[in-house]
Motif scaffolding. Structure first.
Motif, mmCIF file in Angstrom:
data_model
loop_
_atom_site.group_PDB
_atom_site.id
_atom_site.type_symbol
_atom_site.label_atom_id
_atom_site.label_comp_id
_atom_site.label_asym_id
_atom_site.label_seq_id
_atom_site.Cartn_x
_atom_site.Cartn_y
_atom_site.Cartn_z
ATOM 1 N N ILE A 42 0.842 -1.201 0.000
ATOM 2 C CA ILE A 42 0.000 0.000 0.000
ATOM 3 C C ILE A 42 0.876 1.250 0.000
ATOM 4 N N GLY A 43 1.970 1.202 0.740
ATOM 5 C CA GLY A 43 2.876 2.341 0.770
ATOM 6 C C GLY A 43 3.482 2.646 -0.588
ATOM 7 N N THR A 44 3.908 1.608 -1.306
ATOM 8 C CA THR A 44 4.470 1.829 -2.647
ATOM 9 C C THR A 44 3.414 2.375 -3.608
ATOM 10 N N LEU A 45 2.169 1.938 -3.412
ATOM 11 C CA LEU A 45 1.078 2.447 -4.253
ATOM 12 C C LEU A 45 0.864 3.933 -4.000
ATOM 13 N N LEU A 46 0.921 4.348 -2.740
ATOM 14 C CA LEU A 46 0.744 5.757 -2.396
ATOM 15 C C LEU A 46 1.906 6.612 -2.891
ATOM 16 N N VAL A 47 3.100 6.068 -2.825
ATOM 17 C CA VAL A 47 4.279 6.820 -3.261
ATOM 18 C C VAL A 47 4.267 7.036 -4.771
ATOM 19 N N THR A 167 1.978 -2.993 -11.218
ATOM 20 C CA THR A 167 3.281 -2.734 -10.600
ATOM 21 C C THR A 167 3.303 -3.234 -9.169
ATOM 22 N N VAL A 168 2.204 -3.013 -8.453
ATOM 23 C CA VAL A 168 2.114 -3.521 -7.081
ATOM 24 C C VAL A 168 2.168 -5.042 -7.070
ATOM 25 N N ALA A 169 1.453 -5.665 -8.017
ATOM 26 C CA ALA A 169 1.473 -7.131 -8.094
ATOM 27 C C ALA A 169 2.886 -7.643 -8.344
ATOM 28 N N LEU A 214 1.691 -15.706 -3.460
ATOM 29 C CA LEU A 214 0.264 -16.024 -3.606
ATOM 30 C C LEU A 214 -0.552 -14.776 -3.901
ATOM 31 N N LEU A 215 -0.277 -13.685 -3.187
ATOM 32 C CA LEU A 215 -1.038 -12.459 -3.415
ATOM 33 C C LEU A 215 -0.759 -11.884 -4.806
ATOM 34 N N CYS A 216 0.466 -12.068 -5.290
ATOM 35 C CA CYS A 216 0.818 -11.562 -6.617
ATOM 36 C C CYS A 216 0.067 -12.320 -7.704
#
Length: 292
Positions: A42-47, A167-169, A214-216
Motif C-alpha cells: 500500500i505504501g508503494t502504491l501511495l508513493v 506494478t504492485v502485483a 500467492l497475493l501476486c
C-alpha cells in the motif's frame, strides 16, 4: 460473481492442498508477515501514484466485482438511440441534433435512455461529436482523427490504474522476500533457544515468501487483468460509436451507418442482423417504411 468464485477457488485449493499434506493451518496465520507485505504494498502504491489514480483504482476494483456493463442489451439500446438520432438529423437537419445535445433534459431522444445519460463520458463523447458535425466546415476524415484522439486519451487514462496495480502485483514477491529476510533476522537472534521456538520463526519467515507470491499471482495480478478487460470492453464500445458517427458524417444512409456499428461490436455480445433490425423497429418507435 466469477471473480469472487475464482478467489475462493484459489485460496481454497491452496489451503486444501496444505491440509492434505497434514499441514497445521495455524502455521499460516502470521499477522506480522501480512502487515509487513500488505503495508509495504500500500505504501508503494501511495508513493508512486497521485490521488486521482488511486480513486480510479478503487472504482476499477469495485467495477471488477460487478457484472459487465457492455452487454448485448446495452449495444442494442445504443444502436437504437443512434438510429433515432440519425433519423432526426435526416428529417430536421443536423442543427436539431445540436439542440438535443445542448439541452439533454429536454431531448426527446436522450431522455428515453437514462442509462446512457448516466454514462457521462460516453454522453460527452456523442454530444461533442454531434456539435462538431453540426458546426460544419470539417471533413469526415478530420472528424475521425479528432474522435480517435479523444478515444486514445481516454484509453490511456483508463489504463493508468491498471498499470499501477500491476506494478504492485509485480512487487509483492519481492516484498515477501523482505518479510522472509526479516523473519530470518529474528530467527538468528533466537539461536541457542529452544528448537521449537526456532522452528516457529523459520516457518513464519517462509510464510512471508509464500504470501507475497500467492497475493501476486493469485489475487492482485488477476484483479489487474480483469480491470484491463473492462477497459478493453469500454474502448470497443467507443469504437462502435465512432464508426457510426463517422459513417453518418460521410453521408452513409442511417440504416447502413447503424449496420456498420453493429459489425464493430465484439462477437460475444454482437446481436444478429435480424435481432438488431427488429429491436430498432419495434422498440424505437420508427415505422418500418422510415427505417428502410
Amino acid at each position: 460473481m466469477f471473480i469472487i468464485i475464482g478467489i475462493v477457488v484459489v485460496f481454497g485449493t491452496v489451503v486444501a492442498g496444505f491440509l492434505m499434506e497434514h499441514g497445521h493451518l495455524r502455521v499460516l496465520m502470521q499477522p506480522a508477515e501480512l502487515v509487513t507485505i500488505g503495508g509495504a504494498a500500500i505504501g508503494t502504491l501511495l508513493v508512486a501514484n497521485p490521488l486521482h489514480i488511486l480513486k480510479k483504482i478503487s472504482r476499477g476494483l469495485a467495477g471488477a466485482f460487478g457484472s459487465s456493463k457492455f452487454s448485448k442489451e446495452k449495444y442494442l439500446d445504443t444502436l437504437k438511440m443512434m438510429f433515432e438520432l440519425f433519423s432526426r438529423a435526416r428529417c430536421d437537419g443536423l442543427m436539431a441534433l445540436k439542440t438535443d445535445s445542448d439541452s439533454l433534459e429536454k431531448s426527446t431522444i436522450f431522455s428515453k435512455y437514462p442509462k446512457f445519460l448516466k454514462d457521462h463520458h460516453a454522453l460527452a463523447f456523442v454530444c461533442d461529436s454531434i456539435r462538431m458535425a453540426s458546426s460544419g466546415g470539417i471533413e469526415p476524415f478530420d472528424a475521425d482523427q479528432m474522435i480517435e484522439n479523444d478515444m486514445d486519451v481516454h484509453h490511456q487514462e483508463a489504463t493508468m490504474p491498471i498499470t499501477a496495480l500491476s506494478t504492485v502485483a509485480d512487487s509483492l514477491p519481492g516484498l515477501g522476500i523482505v518479510a522472509a529476510v526479516l523473519g530470518v533476522v529474528i530467527m538468528m537472534g533466537s539461536l541457542g533457544g529452544p528448537p521449537e521456538e526456532i522452528g516457529k520463526k523459520v516457518a513464519a519467515a517462509l510464510v512471508g515468501t509464500f504470501l507475497g507470491i500467492l497475493l501476486c499471482y493469485g489475487l492482485v495480478g488477476p484483479l489487474a487483468s480483469s480491470m484491463s478487460k473492462s477497459v478493453d470492453d469500454e474502448h470497443a464500445y467507443y469504437q462502435v460509436l465512432r464508426v457510426m458517427i463517422v459513417a453518418f458524417m460521410k453521408g452513409t444512409a442511417r440504416t447502413m451507418a447503424v449496420e456498420i456499428g453493429r459489425r464493430a461490436i465484439p462477437g460475444n455480445v454482437r446481436p444478429a442482423f435480424q435481432e438488431a433490425e427488429a429491436y430498432i423497429k419495434d422498440k424505437g418507435g420508427v415505422p418500418a417504411a422510415a427505417a428502410a
